[in-house]
Design an enzyme around this catalytic site. Structure first.
Site, PDB file in Angstrom:
ATOM      1  N   HIS A 134       0.827  -1.209   0.000  1.00 25.89           N
ATOM      2  CA  HIS A 134       0.000   0.000   0.000  1.00 25.89           C
ATOM      3  C   HIS A 134       0.857   1.254   0.000  1.00 25.89           C
ATOM      4  CE1 HIS A 134      -3.564  -2.458   0.731  1.00 25.89           C
ATOM      5  NE2 HIS A 134      -4.270  -1.390   0.444  1.00 25.89           N
ATOM      6  N   LYS A 174      -9.814  -7.653   8.531  1.00 24.65           N
ATOM      7  CA  LYS A 174     -10.466  -7.848   9.824  1.00 24.65           C
ATOM      8  C   LYS A 174     -10.271  -6.594  10.646  1.00 24.65           C
ATOM      9  CE  LYS A 174      -6.393  -9.833  11.994  1.00 24.65           C
ATOM     10  NZ  LYS A 174      -5.799  -9.206  13.174  1.00 24.65           N
TER      11      LYS A 174
END
Lengths: 280, 183
Positions: free
Chosen positions: B37, B102
């Site tokens: 990222h 999550k």
């Protein structure tokens, strides 16, 4: 004086790294089973069933229980009548971690510098704690620690006037903030007392204790039980998707402390509370 | 509700998903976590192309353990999504349809999910062995030097997830615990 070769230490650590990442200890398996029968949320039950299935697949197919196979935390209790031969102890430990993580198809999750962040490629170095004890044995515990839960751990430097209520609030704050991030149902390791770093180490070691048994100190065992009930009353549940099983166990270790202080450390672990022990 | 959807996703199909729905994804998805990222953001900042298209795609926040011989992948469960919060809005604005991870997301991610009618799914954390069974192929497609953090193209078959943030910004992590909390 008994001699122990560093090569034997290396081999043992490599085996323990692989074992810990594929099989949980029987006490962990039993509290997870108990949770499956007591969980009230249907979604929570589904998650717990999946975790049980996951453990089965991990052991049978030799796939790590979790892809985060952790940073290897190694505890060594060295008998004072032991003489270690064959090289440097720390290097022997790191070679064990290297072999375990490379040969065991475990993930390499360690970066060499916390700011420059280059992966070391073999999951070394380990975090090593040594302790000199009586006897002529060497007891090694390998506890691979994943960082989803490690990141949610906290140290609180409370004051004596905060008392046990302050401790309870600190534990609940840490667990509540951890929420779904820490892969509940969690195991909560708590260290109370000592100094800043001692409290953190107590909390880490509390995670190694049998999760199906309470503390030997009755007032601490009562506190563990009360905190487990309170944590499970938060409603976070398995996977953070709501339910009555937010934690599988709360283990609290204590140590004497200073007249002016009340350090509390909360080391959160996910349901994959891994450790394997070997003795030479 | 239970849905079986194929990836890349159809954005119209996402709009009907609501928090608590169980979804099984089949098709092609991509992995990216912290380091990938960061690199994608640096590419965007420098005005460069991303190594993969975001349009209608699914990013799975996951770094696998190594595959044993004859297997497509090792253990392959989700990592904590909040670490990608800093980067996710820009990718959503480029057409990213879904994220799988999550844990909770930031208000900015929630705004970007609503703005782009995207979805955030949770896979069961710590069930990496089980989840690996739904992955049939894996190939590194960018940033190979990042090791486990490289971008991988995964072929998945009935990969199980739960809708935890839908396109209206409803958040299951906020609502579900309230039902079981002792007041």
């Amino acid at each position: 004086m008994r001699s122990i070769q560093t090569e034997d230490i290396t081999k043992t650590i490599a085996e323990l790294c692989i074992k810990a990442n594929h099989y949980l200890t029987p006490d962990m398996a039993s509290v997870l089973e108990n949770a499956r029968s007591s969980e009230r949320s249907p979604v929570g039950c589904h998650v717990l069933n999946q975790l049980s299935e996951n453990l089965k697949i991990a052991g049978e197919d030799m796939i790590p229980i979790c892809q985060d196979t952790g940073m290897a935390v190694v505890f060594m209790e060295i008998g004072q009548d032991v003489h270690i031969e064959g090289g440097d102890l720390t290097e022997a430990v790191n070679e064990g971690v290297r072999r375990g993580y490379v040969d065991g198809y475990l993930r390499k999750s360690v970066v060499s510098d916390p700011l420059l962040r280059e992966n070391t490629g073999d999951n070394t170095p380990a975090v090593l704690y040594t302790e000199i004890v009586r006897g002529d044995k060497l007891r090694i515990t390998v506890a691979p620690k994943g960082f989803g839960s490690e990141n949610m751990s906290r140290v609180f430097m409370l004051k004596p006037a905060d008392g046990v209520e302050g401790v309870k609030n600190a534990i609940l704050t840490a667990v509540s903030d951890a929420g779904p991030n820490a892969c509940p149902p969690m195991v909560v390791g708590v260290g109370i007392g000592g100094t800043f770093e001692k409290a953190a180490l107590l909390a880490k070691k509390a995670l190694l204790r049998d999760v199906s048994k309470g503390s030997e100190l009755s007032h601490i065992a009562d506190l563990e039980k009360e905190m487990l009930e309170k944590i499970n009353g938060l409603g976070i549940g398995p996977g953070g998707l709501g339910g009555t099983t937010t934690a599988l166990a709360v283990n609290i270790n204590t140590y004497p402390t200073h007249i002016a202080g009340l350090p509390v450390a909360v080391n959160i672990c996910c349901h994959v509370n891994r450790h394997a022990v070997g003795e030479l | 509700m239970e849905y079986h959807i194929s990836a890349p996703l159809n954005k119209e199909e996402i709009k009907k998903l609501r928090i608590g729905d169980t979804v099984y994804i089949s098709g092609t998805i991509y992995t990216a976590r912290d380091a990938a990222h960061k690199r994608m953001q640096e590419a965007l900042d420098a005005g460069k192309e991303l190594p993969i298209s975001m349009e209608n795609n699914v990013i799975y926040y996951m770094g696998p353990s190594p595959a044993r011989e004859g297997r497509p992948i090792g253990s392959a469960g989700p990592t904590t999504a909040s670490r990608m919060d800093k980067y996710a809005p820009a990718l959503l604005d480029l057409g990213l349809a879904a994220m799988v991870g999550k844990g909770k997301r930031s208000p900015k991610v929630k705004e970007a999910v609503i703005r782009n009618k995207a979805v955030y799914f949770a896979a069961i954390g710590g069930a990496g062995a089980l989840l690996s069974k739904a992955i049939t192929a894996s190939e590194v497609v960018a940033y190979e030097d990042l090791g486990t953090e490289a971008i991988r193209k995964l072929t998945v078959n009935e990969f199980p997830v739960i809708v935890v943030m839908d396109c209206e910004g409803n958040d299951l992590y906020e609502t579900a615990p309230k039902e079981y909390a002792c007041q």
